[in-house]
Scaffold this motif. Structure first.
Motif, PDB file in Angstrom:
ATOM      1  N   LEU A 121      -6.738  21.839  13.910  1.00 19.71           N
ATOM      2  CA  LEU A 121      -7.710  21.301  12.955  1.00 19.71           C
ATOM      3  C   LEU A 121      -7.998  19.843  13.283  1.00 19.71           C
ATOM      4  CD1 LEU A 121      -9.308  21.611  10.233  1.00 19.71           C
ATOM      5  CD2 LEU A 121      -7.230  20.777   9.117  1.00 19.71           C
ATOM      6  N   PRO A 122      -9.256  19.492  13.547  1.00 24.29           N
ATOM      7  CA  PRO A 122      -9.569  18.077  13.751  1.00 24.29           C
ATOM      8  C   PRO A 122      -9.464  17.337  12.416  1.00 24.29           C
ATOM      9  CG  PRO A 122     -11.572  19.388  13.826  1.00 24.29           C
ATOM     10  CD  PRO A 122     -10.435  20.345  13.684  1.00 24.29           C
ATOM     11  N   ALA A 123      -8.877  16.157  12.454  1.00 21.01           N
ATOM     12  CA  ALA A 123      -8.758  15.309  11.265  1.00 21.01           C
ATOM     13  C   ALA A 123      -9.524  14.024  11.560  1.00 21.01           C
ATOM     14  CB  ALA A 123      -7.293  15.037  10.951  1.00 21.01           C
ATOM     15  N   LEU A 124     -10.808  14.019  11.218  1.00 17.16           N
ATOM     16  CA  LEU A 124     -11.682  12.902  11.546  1.00 17.16           C
ATOM     17  C   LEU A 124     -11.346  11.620  10.797  1.00 17.16           C
ATOM     18  CD1 LEU A 124     -13.220  15.481  12.526  1.00 17.16           C
ATOM     19  CD2 LEU A 124     -15.305  14.241  12.036  1.00 17.16           C
ATOM     20  N   GLY A 125     -10.458  11.700   9.821  1.00 18.01           N
ATOM     21  CA  GLY A 125     -10.063  10.519   9.060  1.00 18.01           C
ATOM     22  C   GLY A 125      -9.234   9.534   9.861  1.00 18.01           C
ATOM     23  N   ILE A 126      -8.710   9.971  11.003  1.00 19.63           N
ATOM     24  CA  ILE A 126      -7.964   9.076  11.886  1.00 19.63           C
ATOM     25  C   ILE A 126      -8.644   9.140  13.246  1.00 19.63           C
ATOM     26  CG2 ILE A 126      -5.749   8.532  12.934  1.00 19.63           C
ATOM     27  CD1 ILE A 126      -4.406  10.027  10.616  1.00 19.63           C
ATOM     28  N   GLN A 127      -9.426   8.118  13.553  1.00 13.43           N
ATOM     29  CA  GLN A 127     -10.171   8.093  14.804  1.00 13.43           C
ATOM     30  C   GLN A 127     -10.122   6.710  15.427  1.00 13.43           C
ATOM     31  OE1 GLN A 127     -14.621   7.886  13.867  1.00 13.43           O
ATOM     32  NE2 GLN A 127     -13.861   9.353  12.355  1.00 13.43           N
ATOM     33  N   PRO A 128      -9.877   6.659  16.727  1.00 14.71           N
ATOM     34  CA  PRO A 128      -9.694   5.374  17.389  1.00 14.71           C
ATOM     35  C   PRO A 128     -10.980   4.660  17.790  1.00 14.71           C
ATOM     36  CG  PRO A 128      -9.247   7.149  18.916  1.00 14.71           C
ATOM     37  CD  PRO A 128      -9.531   7.775  17.582  1.00 14.71           C
ATOM     38  N   GLY A 129     -12.110   5.030  17.257  1.00 10.93           N
ATOM     39  CA  GLY A 129     -13.377   4.432  17.644  1.00 10.93           C
ATOM     40  C   GLY A 129     -13.389   2.926  17.685  1.00 10.93           C
ATOM     41  N   ILE A 130     -13.471   2.260  16.537  1.00 12.04           N
ATOM     42  CA  ILE A 130     -13.575   0.803  16.477  1.00 12.04           C
ATOM     43  C   ILE A 130     -12.188   0.160  16.431  1.00 12.04           C
ATOM     44  CG2 ILE A 130     -14.372  -1.138  15.068  1.00 12.04           C
ATOM     45  CD1 ILE A 130     -16.727   0.565  14.192  1.00 12.04           C
ATOM     46  N   ALA A 131     -11.237   0.797  15.760  1.00  7.53           N
ATOM     47  CA  ALA A 131      -9.904   0.211  15.547  1.00  7.53           C
ATOM     48  C   ALA A 131      -8.838   1.125  16.149  1.00  7.53           C
ATOM     49  CB  ALA A 131      -9.668  -0.005  14.070  1.00  7.53           C
ATOM     50  N   LYS A 132      -8.664   1.047  17.460  1.00  8.05           N
ATOM     51  CA  LYS A 132      -7.748   1.949  18.159  1.00  8.05           C
ATOM     52  C   LYS A 132      -6.298   1.763  17.708  1.00  8.05           C
ATOM     53  CE  LYS A 132      -6.301   3.571  22.632  1.00  8.05           C
ATOM     54  NZ  LYS A 132      -6.451   3.525  24.057  1.00  8.05           N
ATOM     55  N   GLN A 133      -5.835   0.522  17.610  1.00  7.16           N
ATOM     56  CA  GLN A 133      -4.438   0.283  17.233  1.00  7.16           C
ATOM     57  C   GLN A 133      -4.146   0.832  15.838  1.00  7.16           C
ATOM     58  OE1 GLN A 133      -3.629   0.006  20.270  1.00  7.16           O
ATOM     59  NE2 GLN A 133      -1.992  -1.395  19.772  1.00  7.16           N
ATOM     60  N   ARG A 134      -5.094   0.674  14.934  1.00  4.19           N
ATOM     61  CA  ARG A 134      -4.928   1.194  13.570  1.00  4.19           C
ATOM     62  C   ARG A 134      -4.840   2.714  13.600  1.00  4.19           C
ATOM     63  NH1 ARG A 134      -4.476  -0.351   8.098  1.00  4.19           N
ATOM     64  NH2 ARG A 134      -4.621   1.630   7.023  1.00  4.19           N
ATOM     65  N   ALA A 135      -5.677   3.360  14.396  1.00  2.00           N
ATOM     66  CA  ALA A 135      -5.662   4.821  14.496  1.00  2.00           C
ATOM     67  C   ALA A 135      -4.340   5.311  15.071  1.00  2.00           C
ATOM     68  CB  ALA A 135      -6.832   5.307  15.347  1.00  2.00           C
ATOM     69  N   VAL A 136      -3.831   4.635  16.078  1.00  2.00           N
ATOM     70  CA  VAL A 136      -2.545   5.025  16.670  1.00  2.00           C
ATOM     71  C   VAL A 136      -1.433   4.881  15.632  1.00  2.00           C
ATOM     72  CG1 VAL A 136      -0.830   4.384  18.420  1.00  2.00           C
ATOM     73  CG2 VAL A 136      -3.246   4.562  19.044  1.00  2.00           C
ATOM     74  N   ALA A 137      -1.433   3.787  14.887  1.00  5.46           N
ATOM     75  CA  ALA A 137      -0.417   3.582  13.849  1.00  5.46           C
ATOM     76  C   ALA A 137      -0.534   4.639  12.756  1.00  5.46           C
ATOM     77  CB  ALA A 137      -0.551   2.183  13.256  1.00  5.46           C
ATOM     78  N   ASP A 138      -1.761   4.959  12.343  1.00  7.82           N
ATOM     79  CA  ASP A 138      -1.969   5.992  11.324  1.00  7.82           C
ATOM     80  C   ASP A 138      -1.514   7.360  11.819  1.00  7.82           C
ATOM     81  OD1 ASP A 138      -2.965   4.077   9.627  1.00  7.82           O
ATOM     82  OD2 ASP A 138      -5.068   4.714   9.806  1.00  7.82           O
ATOM     83  N   ALA A 139      -1.822   7.682  13.077  1.00  6.08           N
ATOM     84  CA  ALA A 139      -1.401   8.963  13.645  1.00  6.08           C
ATOM     85  C   ALA A 139       0.125   9.049  13.694  1.00  6.08           C
ATOM     86  CB  ALA A 139      -1.997   9.157  15.035  1.00  6.08           C
ATOM     87  N   ARG A 140       0.777   7.966  14.064  1.00 10.34           N
ATOM     88  CA  ARG A 140       2.245   7.946  14.086  1.00 10.34           C
ATOM     89  C   ARG A 140       2.819   8.121  12.682  1.00 10.34           C
ATOM     90  NH1 ARG A 140       2.636   3.216  18.484  1.00 10.34           N
ATOM     91  NH2 ARG A 140       2.677   4.553  20.311  1.00 10.34           N
ATOM     92  N   ALA A 141       2.199   7.466  11.701  1.00 12.52           N
ATOM     93  CA  ALA A 141       2.666   7.583  10.320  1.00 12.52           C
ATOM     94  C   ALA A 141       2.495   9.020   9.812  1.00 12.52           C
ATOM     95  CB  ALA A 141       1.901   6.611   9.425  1.00 12.52           C
ATOM     96  N   LEU A 142       1.353   9.635  10.098  1.00  3.97           N
ATOM     97  CA  LEU A 142       1.133  11.021   9.676  1.00  3.97           C
ATOM     98  C   LEU A 142       2.097  11.956  10.397  1.00  3.97           C
ATOM     99  CD1 LEU A 142      -0.459  12.982   7.935  1.00  3.97           C
ATOM    100  CD2 LEU A 142      -2.154  13.143   9.776  1.00  3.97           C
ATOM    101  N   ARG A 143       2.346  11.694  11.669  1.00  2.18           N
ATOM    102  CA  ARG A 143       3.308  12.505  12.420  1.00  2.18           C
ATOM    103  C   ARG A 143       4.699  12.383  11.795  1.00  2.18           C
ATOM    104  NH1 ARG A 143       3.748  11.383  18.586  1.00  2.18           N
ATOM    105  NH2 ARG A 143       1.864  12.645  18.606  1.00  2.18           N
ATOM    106  N   ALA A 144       5.112  11.164  11.450  1.00  2.04           N
ATOM    107  CA  ALA A 144       6.428  10.954  10.836  1.00  2.04           C
ATOM    108  C   ALA A 144       6.518  11.683   9.491  1.00  2.04           C
ATOM    109  CB  ALA A 144       6.697   9.465  10.661  1.00  2.04           C
ATOM    110  N   LEU A 145       5.444  11.640   8.712  1.00  2.00           N
ATOM    111  CA  LEU A 145       5.424  12.357   7.434  1.00  2.00           C
ATOM    112  C   LEU A 145       5.545  13.859   7.644  1.00  2.00           C
ATOM    113  CD1 LEU A 145       2.619  10.376   5.589  1.00  2.00           C
ATOM    114  CD2 LEU A 145       5.005  10.598   4.840  1.00  2.00           C
ATOM    115  N   ALA A 146       4.784  14.379   8.590  1.00  2.00           N
ATOM    116  CA  ALA A 146       4.806  15.825   8.859  1.00  2.00           C
ATOM    117  C   ALA A 146       6.186  16.261   9.332  1.00  2.00           C
ATOM    118  CB  ALA A 146       3.737  16.189   9.886  1.00  2.00           C
TER     119      ALA A 146
END
Length: 159
Positions: A121-146
């Motif tokens: 499932l694509p989760a467009l709420g986390i995308q590295p377009g303009i703010a790549k570092q923020r997206a990477v941090a968010d993806a890591r946080a979601l991964r840790a939660l999961a």
């Protein structure tokens, strides 16, 4: 999404938490307002236009602004009971056990969630377009939660 310290697991954030591309959203909402205002003002300033033509300009401005606002809609909401993924036109509620893996590989336009039913499932709420570092941090946080909330019987995890 390589980790600087592969053995360390990031601490999951406190719930509830909402992930969304903030800068992208701000740009899109600003553009939507600007497009609507500019086209509407132009329609009102053009003296030769009749009421129907002016209305068509305003309706066109509304459609364009609506599309831009639709593009600003994506988000991922993580709560104790699960995750809600809001993409452009769809909303999907997932239990934590359904999420096997959170992926954001180099070059991916957004996060992908590998699900227990064998789909992604694509989760467009986390995308590295303009703010790549923020997206990477968010993806890591979601991964840790999961990883922290998934049950052991949720299915095999891919390395």
């Amino acid at each position: 999404m390589p980790d600087a310290n592969p053995g360390a697991r990031p601490e999951p954030p406190a719930l509830p938490v909402t992930f969304r591309p903030g800068r992208t959203r701000a740009v899109l909402v600003g553009a939507a307002v600007a497009v609507f205002v500019v086209i509407t003002v132009v329609a009102m300033l053009m003296e030769r236009l009749g009421p129907g033509e002016r209305l068509s300009f305003v309706l066109t401005a509304l459609i364009l602004a609506g599309v831009l606002l639709l593009l600003a809609r994506p988000k991922v909401v993580a709560e104790e009971s699960g995750v809600t993924v809001v993409n452009l036109t769809r909303r999907r509620r997932l239990e934590w056990a359904e999420i096997l893996r959170v992926n954001l590989r180099p070059g991916d336009p957004w996060v992908f969630l590998d699900l227990s039913d064998g789909t992604s499932l694509p989760a467009l709420g986390i995308q590295p377009g303009i703010a790549k570092q923020r997206a990477v941090a968010d993806a890591r946080a979601l991964r840790a939660l999961a990883e922290a909330r998934s049950t052991p019987d949720a299915g095999p995890r891919r390395p």
